[in-house]
Design an enzyme around this catalytic site. Sequence first.
Site, PDB file in Angstrom:
ATOM      1  N   GLY A 182      10.724  10.215  -2.715  1.00  7.97           N
ATOM      2  CA  GLY A 182      11.666   9.352  -1.996  1.00  7.97           C
ATOM      3  C   GLY A 182      11.454   9.383  -0.499  1.00  7.97           C
TER       4      GLY A 182
ATOM      5  N   CYS B  37      18.130   4.505  -3.627  1.00 10.42           N
ATOM      6  CA  CYS B  37      17.737   5.044  -4.942  1.00 10.42           C
ATOM      7  C   CYS B  37      18.829   5.912  -5.582  1.00 10.42           C
ATOM      8  CB  CYS B  37      16.444   5.838  -4.810  1.00 10.42           C
ATOM      9  SG  CYS B  37      16.438   6.965  -3.399  1.00 10.42           S
TER      10      CYS B  37
ATOM     11  N   HIS C 262      15.035  11.672  -9.181  1.00  9.84           N
ATOM     12  CA  HIS C 262      16.214  12.318  -8.585  1.00  9.84           C
ATOM     13  C   HIS C 262      17.172  12.791  -9.683  1.00  9.84           C
ATOM     14  CE1 HIS C 262      14.831  10.931  -4.830  1.00  9.84           C
ATOM     15  NE2 HIS C 262      15.687   9.965  -4.571  1.00  9.84           N
TER      16      HIS C 262
ATOM     17  N   LYS D 133      25.169   6.444   2.992  1.00  3.87           N
ATOM     18  CA  LYS D 133      24.681   5.313   2.187  1.00  3.87           C
ATOM     19  C   LYS D 133      25.280   5.376   0.785  1.00  3.87           C
ATOM     20  CE  LYS D 133      20.085   5.489   4.136  1.00  3.87           C
ATOM     21  NZ  LYS D 133      18.726   5.948   3.809  1.00  3.87           N
TER      22      LYS D 133
ATOM     23  N   ARG E 157      21.819  -3.808   3.609  1.00  3.92           N
ATOM     24  CA  ARG E 157      22.664  -3.437   2.461  1.00  3.92           C
ATOM     25  C   ARG E 157      24.157  -3.586   2.718  1.00  3.92           C
ATOM     26  NH1 ARG E 157      19.446   2.028   1.280  1.00  3.92           N
ATOM     27  NH2 ARG E 157      17.607   1.143   0.288  1.00  3.92           N
TER      28      ARG E 157
ATOM     29  N   SER F 292      -3.911  -1.606   7.106  1.00  2.00           N
ATOM     30  CA  SER F 292      -4.454  -1.797   5.743  1.00  2.00           C
ATOM     31  C   SER F 292      -5.089  -3.164   5.529  1.00  2.00           C
ATOM     32  CB  SER F 292      -3.340  -1.638   4.705  1.00  2.00           C
ATOM     33  OG  SER F 292      -2.721  -0.413   4.852  1.00  2.00           O
TER      34      SER F 292
ATOM     35  N   THR G 192       0.820  -1.221   0.000  1.00  3.61           N
ATOM     36  CA  THR G 192       0.000   0.000   0.000  1.00  3.61           C
ATOM     37  C   THR G 192       0.855   1.274   0.000  1.00  3.61           C
ATOM     38  OG1 THR G 192      -0.065  -0.207   2.399  1.00  3.61           O
ATOM     39  CG2 THR G 192      -1.972  -1.053   1.180  1.00  3.61           C
TER      40      THR G 192
ATOM     41  N   ASN H   7      13.286   7.692  -9.163  1.00  2.00           N
ATOM     42  CA  ASN H   7      13.765   7.080  -7.922  1.00  2.00           C
ATOM     43  C   ASN H   7      12.842   6.001  -7.390  1.00  2.00           C
ATOM     44  OD1 ASN H   7      12.315   9.711  -7.595  1.00  2.00           O
ATOM     45  ND2 ASN H   7      12.143   9.004  -5.491  1.00  2.00           N
TER      46      ASN H   7
ATOM     47  N   VAL I 138       6.362   2.980  -2.722  1.00  2.00           N
ATOM     48  CA  VAL I 138       7.168   2.036  -3.524  1.00  2.00           C
ATOM     49  C   VAL I 138       6.350   0.787  -3.840  1.00  2.00           C
ATOM     50  CG1 VAL I 138       9.233   0.572  -3.564  1.00  2.00           C
ATOM     51  CG2 VAL I 138       9.371   2.893  -2.635  1.00  2.00           C
TER      52      VAL I 138
END
Length: 338
Positions: A161, A130, A245, A216, A101, A41, A12, A318, A15
């Site tokens: 973003g 992104c 972006h 990042k 990551r 949701s 929802t 992005n 992204v």
Amino acid sequence: MKTYKIAVVGATGVVGRTVLKVLEERNLPVSEYVLFASSKSAGKKVSFMGKEYVVQELTEHSFDEEFDFAIFSAGGETSKKYSPIASQKGCIVVDNSNAFRMDPTVPLVVPEVNPEELKSHHGIIANPNCSTIQAVVTLKPLDDAYRIKRIVYSTYQAVSGAGAKGIADYQNGLKHYLEKDDDTSYLQKFAHPIFNNCLPHIDVFLENGYTKEEEKMINETRKILKKPDLKITATTVRVPVMNAHSESINVEFEKDFDLDELKNKLEHSPGIIMEDSPQTEDYPLAIYASGHDEVFVGRIRRDESVTSGINLWVVADNIRKGAASNAIQIVEKLMELN
Ligand code: A2P
């Protein structure tokens, strides 16, 4: 033909909704989808693939049911809690959050750049930030040809973003601006108004004065390009643009280059569209990159202040290439390897 079952977590959100849109556009061999979000949701109806889907609450038992893949776009905390549960049950997780990551055991993948990393995962694959994704799509062919020595990133990042609350701050900011109202109590996401403003502040501040978004970009670029000691600095800025972006990237190389050859290499690299005709005022723009999966590159010119360096202007959607589409490309590559 083999078909797969896919969970979309955070279906929802900004992204997640784009994940559904991109899945509708691409023809993946999928027999079944299940859509998850928070308890808020649960029960909500979403139309997807010509059918009505009922959103389910994500719980510790959601992955008792067998899935081949799960695309997580529900923030770091949700990923940290539920991705390991999913992967232990045999589901391969492609995670859009920051949670894994920099974990050395987790591949951080952009399919145009380092698809080989997908051959050795342990059930979780991380989708990069992104702003990193669009940068490395551009930088990889240049590093292969001329060996990058140093990078200076300056970003101009869209409000999409920052999720639904970031978009609301931008839209409410416009209303307050038109009404000449200085009250900022409407802000839900940003520390200051984003409408008619630029905020040199994305994510939290760190002790060294950088923001986490800047950290990042630096760390993820090093990991993806497999250059742990690469010199990189970054300033990341939120700008009043709805989506896509833009980035100014200054690159210094170890080897010398011929500018036409460099442009030619970029033009023929996967996932890149060149828009670089100053004569016709043609260069990448956020409003036109929005809605596309390619990375747009232009304003390519020699940095005359160093022996071998260039300046680039790099623009991409992005939410699509920077998140949803990259994650789905990863799933497609994993299906090919299966
Ligand atoms: P929900 O809409 O039910 O809150 P955005 O970044 O646009 O704010 O979207 C975040 C997405 O992550 C939404 O789909 C949101 O669902 C989902 N989400 C947030 N917290 C959880 C959670 N604890 N479990 C599952 N999904 C979550």
